[in-house]
Scaffold this motif. Structure first.
Motif, PDB file in Angstrom:
ATOM      1  N   ASP A  33     -29.464 104.017  36.344  1.00  0.00           N
ATOM      2  CA  ASP A  33     -30.501 103.333  35.594  1.00  0.00           C
ATOM      3  C   ASP A  33     -29.918 102.230  34.730  1.00  0.00           C
ATOM      4  N   PRO A  34     -30.544 101.046  34.734  1.00  0.00           N
ATOM      5  CA  PRO A  34     -30.082  99.970  33.854  1.00  0.00           C
ATOM      6  C   PRO A  34     -30.484 100.281  32.411  1.00  0.00           C
ATOM      7  N   PRO A  35     -29.865  99.627  31.446  1.00  0.00           N
ATOM      8  CA  PRO A  35     -30.258  99.846  30.050  1.00  0.00           C
ATOM      9  C   PRO A  35     -31.738  99.495  29.850  1.00  0.00           C
ATOM     10  N   ALA A  36     -32.366 100.182  28.914  1.00  0.00           N
ATOM     11  CA  ALA A  36     -33.791  99.952  28.653  1.00  0.00           C
ATOM     12  C   ALA A  36     -34.027  98.529  28.172  1.00  0.00           C
ATOM     13  N   GLU A  37     -35.122  97.945  28.642  1.00  0.00           N
ATOM     14  CA  GLU A  37     -35.521  96.612  28.190  1.00  0.00           C
ATOM     15  C   GLU A  37     -36.568  96.775  27.108  1.00  0.00           C
ATOM     16  N   ALA A  38     -36.652  95.782  26.237  1.00  0.00           N
ATOM     17  CA  ALA A  38     -37.635  95.824  25.163  1.00  0.00           C
ATOM     18  C   ALA A  38     -39.038  95.645  25.727  1.00  0.00           C
ATOM     19  N   PRO A  58     -49.979 105.886  18.778  1.00  0.00           N
ATOM     20  CA  PRO A  58     -48.675 105.270  18.462  1.00  0.00           C
ATOM     21  C   PRO A  58     -47.581 105.837  19.367  1.00  0.00           C
ATOM     22  N   GLU A  59     -46.713 104.961  19.815  1.00  0.00           N
ATOM     23  CA  GLU A  59     -45.601 105.351  20.677  1.00  0.00           C
ATOM     24  C   GLU A  59     -44.288 105.114  19.946  1.00  0.00           C
ATOM     25  N   THR A  60     -43.241 105.770  20.391  1.00  0.00           N
ATOM     26  CA  THR A  60     -41.933 105.558  19.773  1.00  0.00           C
ATOM     27  C   THR A  60     -41.262 104.329  20.372  1.00  0.00           C
ATOM     28  N   MET A  61     -40.498 103.659  19.533  1.00  0.00           N
ATOM     29  CA  MET A  61     -39.786 102.446  19.945  1.00  0.00           C
ATOM     30  C   MET A  61     -38.369 102.802  20.375  1.00  0.00           C
ATOM     31  N   SER A  62     -37.928 102.186  21.441  1.00  0.00           N
ATOM     32  CA  SER A  62     -36.547 102.366  21.888  1.00  0.00           C
ATOM     33  C   SER A  62     -35.633 101.499  21.027  1.00  0.00           C
ATOM     34  N   ASP A  63     -34.338 101.677  21.181  1.00  0.00           N
ATOM     35  CA  ASP A  63     -33.383 100.824  20.470  1.00  0.00           C
ATOM     36  C   ASP A  63     -33.577  99.366  20.855  1.00  0.00           C
ATOM     37  N   ALA A  64     -33.888  99.104  22.132  1.00  0.00           N
ATOM     38  CA  ALA A  64     -34.133  97.735  22.587  1.00  0.00           C
ATOM     39  C   ALA A  64     -35.378  97.144  21.917  1.00  0.00           C
ATOM     40  N   ASP A  65     -36.410  97.967  21.715  1.00  0.00           N
ATOM     41  CA  ASP A  65     -37.617  97.510  21.020  1.00  0.00           C
ATOM     42  C   ASP A  65     -37.288  97.108  19.582  1.00  0.00           C
ATOM     43  N   LYS A  72     -33.940  96.958  11.781  1.00  0.00           N
ATOM     44  CA  LYS A  72     -34.510  97.736  10.675  1.00  0.00           C
ATOM     45  C   LYS A  72     -34.034  97.266   9.305  1.00  0.00           C
ATOM     46  N   GLU A  73     -33.090  96.343   9.271  1.00  0.00           N
ATOM     47  CA  GLU A  73     -32.516  95.895   8.009  1.00  0.00           C
ATOM     48  C   GLU A  73     -33.577  95.283   7.103  1.00  0.00           C
ATOM     49  N   VAL A  83     -36.007 113.086  12.810  1.00  0.00           N
ATOM     50  CA  VAL A  83     -34.923 112.672  13.699  1.00  0.00           C
ATOM     51  C   VAL A  83     -35.432 111.845  14.878  1.00  0.00           C
ATOM     52  N   GLY A  84     -36.715 111.527  14.898  1.00  0.00           N
ATOM     53  CA  GLY A  84     -37.302 110.797  16.014  1.00  0.00           C
ATOM     54  C   GLY A  84     -37.044 109.298  15.937  1.00  0.00           C
ATOM     55  N   TYR A  85     -37.450 108.622  16.985  1.00  0.00           N
ATOM     56  CA  TYR A  85     -37.358 107.166  17.033  1.00  0.00           C
ATOM     57  C   TYR A  85     -38.490 106.557  16.210  1.00  0.00           C
ATOM     58  N   PRO A  86     -38.333 105.301  15.771  1.00  0.00           N
ATOM     59  CA  PRO A  86     -39.375 104.663  14.964  1.00  0.00           C
ATOM     60  C   PRO A  86     -40.696 104.514  15.710  1.00  0.00           C
ATOM     61  N   THR A  87     -41.786 104.624  14.957  1.00  0.00           N
ATOM     62  CA  THR A  87     -43.125 104.392  15.476  1.00  0.00           C
ATOM     63  C   THR A  87     -43.722 103.139  14.850  1.00  0.00           C
ATOM     64  N   PHE A  88     -43.421 102.922  13.581  1.00  0.00           N
ATOM     65  CA  PHE A  88     -43.925 101.767  12.840  1.00  0.00           C
ATOM     66  C   PHE A  88     -42.786 101.246  11.978  1.00  0.00           C
ATOM     67  N   VAL A  89     -42.432  99.975  12.156  1.00  0.00           N
ATOM     68  CA  VAL A  89     -41.377  99.336  11.378  1.00  0.00           C
ATOM     69  C   VAL A  89     -42.048  98.207  10.601  1.00  0.00           C
ATOM     70  N   TYR A  90     -41.853  98.201   9.267  1.00  0.00           N
ATOM     71  CA  TYR A  90     -42.595  97.230   8.463  1.00  0.00           C
ATOM     72  C   TYR A  90     -41.845  96.832   7.193  1.00  0.00           C
ATOM     73  N   GLU A  91     -42.229  95.668   6.685  1.00  0.00           N
ATOM     74  CA  GLU A  91     -41.785  95.198   5.388  1.00  0.00           C
ATOM     75  C   GLU A  91     -42.982  95.357   4.457  1.00  0.00           C
ATOM     76  N   PRO A  92     -42.875  96.183   3.417  1.00  0.00           N
ATOM     77  CA  PRO A  92     -44.025  96.387   2.534  1.00  0.00           C
ATOM     78  C   PRO A  92     -44.566  95.064   1.991  1.00  0.00           C
ATOM     79  N   GLY A  93     -45.877  94.893   2.139  1.00  0.00           N
ATOM     80  CA  GLY A  93     -46.542  93.692   1.650  1.00  0.00           C
ATOM     81  C   GLY A  93     -46.317  92.457   2.490  1.00  0.00           C
TER      82      GLY A  93
END
Length: 161
Positions: A33-38, A58-65, A72-73, A83-93
């Motif tokens: 299998d090739p590496p996951a694509e975003a 809501p679905e979990t995001m892969s590292d590529a996503d 996440k910085e 310990v799960g993968y991210p579902t929602f990544v956000y900057e408050p406000g």
């Protein structure tokens, strides 16, 4: 009896050399299998077009996503489990990304702890609780376009501040 033991030992030694895969979990398909694509990034209007609101979860995001949305910085990450993968990544406000229907949907701030993309509404609320690993408990509430009811999910968040 001695012959059976010798045959069993010989067979075991012969089969031991067959497994050359060193992938985690000894997965023979991992080397193929090739590496996951975003996932593609689309606004809610096109990402959720012609899909029943009952199917929007809501679905979990892969590292590529996560890399495709800028990492996440400096952001907060909501996970359904500690310990799960991210579902929602956000900057408050500011802005965030949620994965629905296999697509990464950018959402913009629409008030305190509220984010929107067209008719899609996502809100968060910190809870007075923490998980076993020390992450802050949080509630994610989502209202898909055309839905009569909101969908709520309890999970955990951590912010990179």
């Amino acid at each position: 009896m001695k012959t059976t033991f010798i045959l069993a030992t010989g067979l075991a030694l012969a089969l031991a050399g067959c497994n050359q895969n060193t992938a985690i979990g000894n997965d023979r398909e991992a080397q193929l299998d090739p590496p996951a694509e975003a996932s593609p990034i689309e606004p809610a209007s096109s990402a959720l077009q012609n899909i029943s609101t009952a199917l929007v979860k809501p679905e979990t995001m892969s590292d590529a996503d996560v890399l495709a949305i800028g990492g996440k910085e400096g952001r907060c990450v909501f996970r359904l489990t500690e310990v799960g993968y991210p579902t929602f990544v956000y900057e408050p406000g500011s802005q965030g990304f949620i994965k629905l229907n296999g697509k990464l949907i950018p959402v913009s701030a629409a008030g305190t702890d509220r984010y929107a993309s067209g008719d899609l509404l996502v809100s968060t609320r910190l809870l007075d609780d923490e998980g076993n690993a020390g992450l802050q408990a949080q509630e994610l509430i989502m209202v898909p376009p055309g839905a009569g009811d909101e969908l709520g999910y309890r999970g955990y968040s951590i912010c990179d501040q």
